[in-house]
Scaffold this motif. Structure first.
Motif, PDB file in Angstrom:
ATOM      1  N   THR A 186      12.543 -58.533  -3.156  1.00  0.00           N
ATOM      2  CA  THR A 186      11.184 -58.161  -2.784  1.00  0.00           C
ATOM      3  C   THR A 186      11.220 -57.307  -1.512  1.00  0.00           C
ATOM      4  O   THR A 186      11.901 -57.666  -0.552  1.00  0.00           O
ATOM      5  N   PRO A 187      10.498 -56.185  -1.483  1.00  0.00           N
ATOM      6  CA  PRO A 187      10.419 -55.412  -0.229  1.00  0.00           C
ATOM      7  C   PRO A 187       9.902 -56.306   0.910  1.00  0.00           C
ATOM      8  O   PRO A 187       9.035 -57.169   0.693  1.00  0.00           O
ATOM      9  N   LEU A 188      10.413 -56.104   2.112  1.00  0.00           N
ATOM     10  CA  LEU A 188      10.051 -56.957   3.253  1.00  0.00           C
ATOM     11  C   LEU A 188       8.545 -57.047   3.450  1.00  0.00           C
ATOM     12  O   LEU A 188       8.024 -58.120   3.740  1.00  0.00           O
ATOM     13  N   LYS A 189       7.856 -55.943   3.301  1.00  0.00           N
ATOM     14  CA  LYS A 189       6.403 -55.919   3.537  1.00  0.00           C
ATOM     15  C   LYS A 189       5.620 -56.703   2.490  1.00  0.00           C
ATOM     16  O   LYS A 189       4.454 -57.006   2.679  1.00  0.00           O
ATOM     17  N   LYS A 190       6.274 -57.032   1.371  1.00  0.00           N
ATOM     18  CA  LYS A 190       5.572 -57.758   0.304  1.00  0.00           C
ATOM     19  C   LYS A 190       5.907 -59.256   0.288  1.00  0.00           C
ATOM     20  O   LYS A 190       5.344 -59.996  -0.512  1.00  0.00           O
ATOM     21  N   ILE A 191       6.794 -59.684   1.160  1.00  0.00           N
ATOM     22  CA  ILE A 191       7.105 -61.114   1.251  1.00  0.00           C
ATOM     23  C   ILE A 191       5.936 -61.805   1.949  1.00  0.00           C
ATOM     24  O   ILE A 191       5.436 -61.327   2.965  1.00  0.00           O
ATOM     25  N   THR A 192       5.500 -62.926   1.408  1.00  0.00           N
ATOM     26  CA  THR A 192       4.396 -63.679   2.012  1.00  0.00           C
ATOM     27  C   THR A 192       4.917 -64.983   2.597  1.00  0.00           C
ATOM     28  O   THR A 192       5.975 -65.487   2.202  1.00  0.00           O
ATOM     29  N   VAL A 193       4.153 -65.532   3.526  1.00  0.00           N
ATOM     30  CA  VAL A 193       4.497 -66.829   4.111  1.00  0.00           C
ATOM     31  C   VAL A 193       4.482 -67.894   3.018  1.00  0.00           C
ATOM     32  O   VAL A 193       5.348 -68.774   2.983  1.00  0.00           O
ATOM     33  N   THR A 194       3.534 -67.809   2.110  1.00  0.00           N
ATOM     34  CA  THR A 194       3.454 -68.779   1.017  1.00  0.00           C
ATOM     35  C   THR A 194       4.730 -68.755   0.173  1.00  0.00           C
ATOM     36  O   THR A 194       5.313 -69.807  -0.120  1.00  0.00           O
ATOM     37  N   ALA A 195       5.183 -67.560  -0.194  1.00  0.00           N
ATOM     38  CA  ALA A 195       6.406 -67.435  -1.000  1.00  0.00           C
ATOM     39  C   ALA A 195       7.621 -67.928  -0.215  1.00  0.00           C
ATOM     40  O   ALA A 195       8.483 -68.623  -0.767  1.00  0.00           O
ATOM     41  N   LEU A 196       7.673 -67.584   1.057  1.00  0.00           N
ATOM     42  CA  LEU A 196       8.794 -68.017   1.899  1.00  0.00           C
ATOM     43  C   LEU A 196       8.811 -69.536   2.032  1.00  0.00           C
ATOM     44  O   LEU A 196       9.863 -70.170   1.887  1.00  0.00           O
ATOM     45  N   ALA A 197       7.653 -70.119   2.297  1.00  0.00           N
ATOM     46  CA  ALA A 197       7.570 -71.579   2.442  1.00  0.00           C
ATOM     47  C   ALA A 197       7.975 -72.275   1.154  1.00  0.00           C
ATOM     48  O   ALA A 197       8.712 -73.271   1.178  1.00  0.00           O
ATOM     49  N   LYS A 198       7.515 -71.745   0.035  1.00  0.00           N
ATOM     50  CA  LYS A 198       7.866 -72.338  -1.256  1.00  0.00           C
ATOM     51  C   LYS A 198       9.369 -72.242  -1.489  1.00  0.00           C
ATOM     52  O   LYS A 198      10.007 -73.226  -1.886  1.00  0.00           O
ATOM     53  N   GLU A 199       9.940 -71.082  -1.235  1.00  0.00           N
ATOM     54  CA  GLU A 199      11.389 -70.881  -1.427  1.00  0.00           C
ATOM     55  C   GLU A 199      12.204 -71.784  -0.491  1.00  0.00           C
ATOM     56  O   GLU A 199      13.246 -72.294  -0.869  1.00  0.00           O
ATOM     57  N   ALA A 200      11.707 -71.989   0.729  1.00  0.00           N
ATOM     58  CA  ALA A 200      12.413 -72.820   1.720  1.00  0.00           C
ATOM     59  C   ALA A 200      12.134 -74.304   1.541  1.00  0.00           C
ATOM     60  O   ALA A 200      12.742 -75.137   2.223  1.00  0.00           O
ATOM     61  N   ASP A 201      11.187 -74.618   0.673  1.00  0.00           N
ATOM     62  CA  ASP A 201      10.770 -76.000   0.437  1.00  0.00           C
ATOM     63  C   ASP A 201      10.245 -76.637   1.736  1.00  0.00           C
ATOM     64  O   ASP A 201      10.620 -77.749   2.116  1.00  0.00           O
ATOM     65  N   ILE A 202       9.390 -75.858   2.411  1.00  0.00           N
ATOM     66  CA  ILE A 202       8.720 -76.328   3.619  1.00  0.00           C
ATOM     67  C   ILE A 202       7.234 -76.035   3.473  1.00  0.00           C
ATOM     68  O   ILE A 202       6.818 -75.294   2.589  1.00  0.00           O
ATOM     69  N   SER A 203       6.442 -76.577   4.370  1.00  0.00           N
ATOM     70  CA  SER A 203       5.012 -76.265   4.349  1.00  0.00           C
ATOM     71  C   SER A 203       4.755 -74.978   5.133  1.00  0.00           C
ATOM     72  O   SER A 203       5.568 -74.567   5.966  1.00  0.00           O
ATOM     73  N   ARG A 204       3.619 -74.372   4.855  1.00  0.00           N
ATOM     74  CA  ARG A 204       3.224 -73.194   5.634  1.00  0.00           C
ATOM     75  C   ARG A 204       3.080 -73.569   7.106  1.00  0.00           C
ATOM     76  O   ARG A 204       3.446 -72.797   7.983  1.00  0.00           O
ATOM     77  N   LYS A 205       2.581 -74.785   7.384  1.00  0.00           N
ATOM     78  CA  LYS A 205       2.431 -75.243   8.761  1.00  0.00           C
ATOM     79  C   LYS A 205       3.784 -75.268   9.478  1.00  0.00           C
ATOM     80  O   LYS A 205       3.895 -74.867  10.639  1.00  0.00           O
ATOM     81  N   THR A 206       4.814 -75.738   8.779  1.00  0.00           N
ATOM     82  CA  THR A 206       6.150 -75.773   9.388  1.00  0.00           C
ATOM     83  C   THR A 206       6.595 -74.365   9.765  1.00  0.00           C
ATOM     84  O   THR A 206       7.148 -74.146  10.845  1.00  0.00           O
ATOM     85  N   PHE A 207       6.339 -73.397   8.874  1.00  0.00           N
ATOM     86  CA  PHE A 207       6.674 -72.015   9.197  1.00  0.00           C
ATOM     87  C   PHE A 207       5.906 -71.563  10.434  1.00  0.00           C
ATOM     88  O   PHE A 207       6.477 -71.008  11.369  1.00  0.00           O
ATOM     89  N   TYR A 208       4.575 -71.819  10.444  1.00  0.00           N
ATOM     90  CA  TYR A 208       3.736 -71.359  11.550  1.00  0.00           C
ATOM     91  C   TYR A 208       4.012 -72.114  12.851  1.00  0.00           C
ATOM     92  O   TYR A 208       3.661 -71.631  13.932  1.00  0.00           O
ATOM     93  N   ASP A 209       4.646 -73.267  12.775  1.00  0.00           N
ATOM     94  CA  ASP A 209       5.086 -73.961  13.994  1.00  0.00           C
ATOM     95  C   ASP A 209       6.186 -73.167  14.695  1.00  0.00           C
ATOM     96  O   ASP A 209       6.372 -73.308  15.909  1.00  0.00           O
ATOM     97  N   ARG A 210       6.889 -72.345  13.937  1.00  0.00           N
ATOM     98  CA  ARG A 210       8.014 -71.582  14.480  1.00  0.00           C
ATOM     99  C   ARG A 210       7.676 -70.110  14.743  1.00  0.00           C
ATOM    100  O   ARG A 210       8.175 -69.511  15.683  1.00  0.00           O
ATOM    101  N   TYR A 211       6.876 -69.530  13.859  1.00  0.00           N
ATOM    102  CA  TYR A 211       6.583 -68.093  13.924  1.00  0.00           C
ATOM    103  C   TYR A 211       5.093 -67.850  13.730  1.00  0.00           C
ATOM    104  O   TYR A 211       4.453 -68.529  12.937  1.00  0.00           O
ATOM    105  N   ALA A 212       4.578 -66.837  14.419  1.00  0.00           N
ATOM    106  CA  ALA A 212       3.164 -66.487  14.272  1.00  0.00           C
ATOM    107  C   ALA A 212       2.892 -65.843  12.921  1.00  0.00           C
ATOM    108  O   ALA A 212       1.815 -65.999  12.357  1.00  0.00           O
ATOM    109  N   ASN A 213       3.900 -65.112  12.411  1.00  0.00           N
ATOM    110  CA  ASN A 213       3.768 -64.425  11.127  1.00  0.00           C
ATOM    111  C   ASN A 213       5.153 -63.963  10.685  1.00  0.00           C
ATOM    112  O   ASN A 213       6.144 -64.175  11.391  1.00  0.00           O
ATOM    113  N   LEU A 214       5.218 -63.320   9.527  1.00  0.00           N
ATOM    114  CA  LEU A 214       6.516 -62.846   9.025  1.00  0.00           C
ATOM    115  C   LEU A 214       7.109 -61.749   9.892  1.00  0.00           C
ATOM    116  O   LEU A 214       8.325 -61.669  10.048  1.00  0.00           O
TER     117      LEU A 214
END
Length: 191
Positions: free
Chosen positions: A25-53
């Motif tokens: 997937t092109p970098l600009k088309k990766i979403t936090v939702t897709a990343l969280a799902k692939e990492a098997d984490i919640s979106r909140k866990t991602f946002y605890d670490r980063y403001a955005n992609l």
């Protein structure tokens, strides 16, 4: 202070998920939702670490650039000494992070511009004090020399990592050592 294994595991999961998604997937088309799902984490866990992609990508680029700078810019600043063990360590790091390097290498111009801005004055001082160039000449040539080191090193690393070849880490380490030592030696000899 002990390292929390859960944090390391989550950070690794985010990195692995990012690499996995970025390969299809092109970098600009990766979403936090897709990343969280692939990492098997919640979106909140991602946002605890980063403001955005973008912050994640920026963080990864800075990390990779810092490793590159530690190897190839520090010798320029510190008596132009490049140690073989440091080169070998970097090449092992590059091998271990080959997929991430492939994803992030498209943005190497930002690193080059930052390297010139950060190290240009230091390189110019070296050219004046050690090689007897005029300050005006040194100011013009410093960005050229930094570009030579950064782009040349990037090119060799790309060829070693991403093309079919039989070169070992030892071969590539030896090549980097020769290029750095000989380029400084030749400049000093000509003056």
């Amino acid at each position: 202070m002990a390292v929390d294994k859960r944090i390391v595991k989550t950070d690794n999961a985010i990195l692995d998920a990012f690499i996995s998604l970025a390969q299809t997937t092109p970098l600009k088309k990766i979403t936090v939702t897709a990343l969280a799902k692939e990492a098997d984490i919640s979106r909140k866990t991602f946002y605890d670490r980063y403001a955005n992609l973008d912050e994640l990508i920026d963080s990864l680029q800075k990390y990779m650039a810092q490793r590159f700078e530690d190897l190839f810019m520090l010798p320029i600043k510190h008596e132009h000494i490049l140690r073989e063990d440091i080169v070998m360590d970097f090449l092992e790091f590059a091998e271990d992070n080959q997929k991430l390097l492939a994803i992030l290498k498209h943005d190497s111009n930002n690193f080059l511009a930052a390297a010139i801005k950060q190290e240009g004055d230091s390189m110019a001082r070296f050219l004046v004090s050690e090689l007897d160039f005029s300050p005006e000449s040194a100011k013009t040539m410093a960005p050229w020399l930094i570009t030579f080191y950064v782009e040349g090193s990037n090119y060799l690393l790309d060829k070693w990592l991403f093309t079919e070849n039989d070169l070992t880490k030892e071969d590539v380490t030896h090549l980097f050592m020769l290029l750095y030592k000989d380029s400084i030696f030749m400049m000093q000899k000509k003056r």
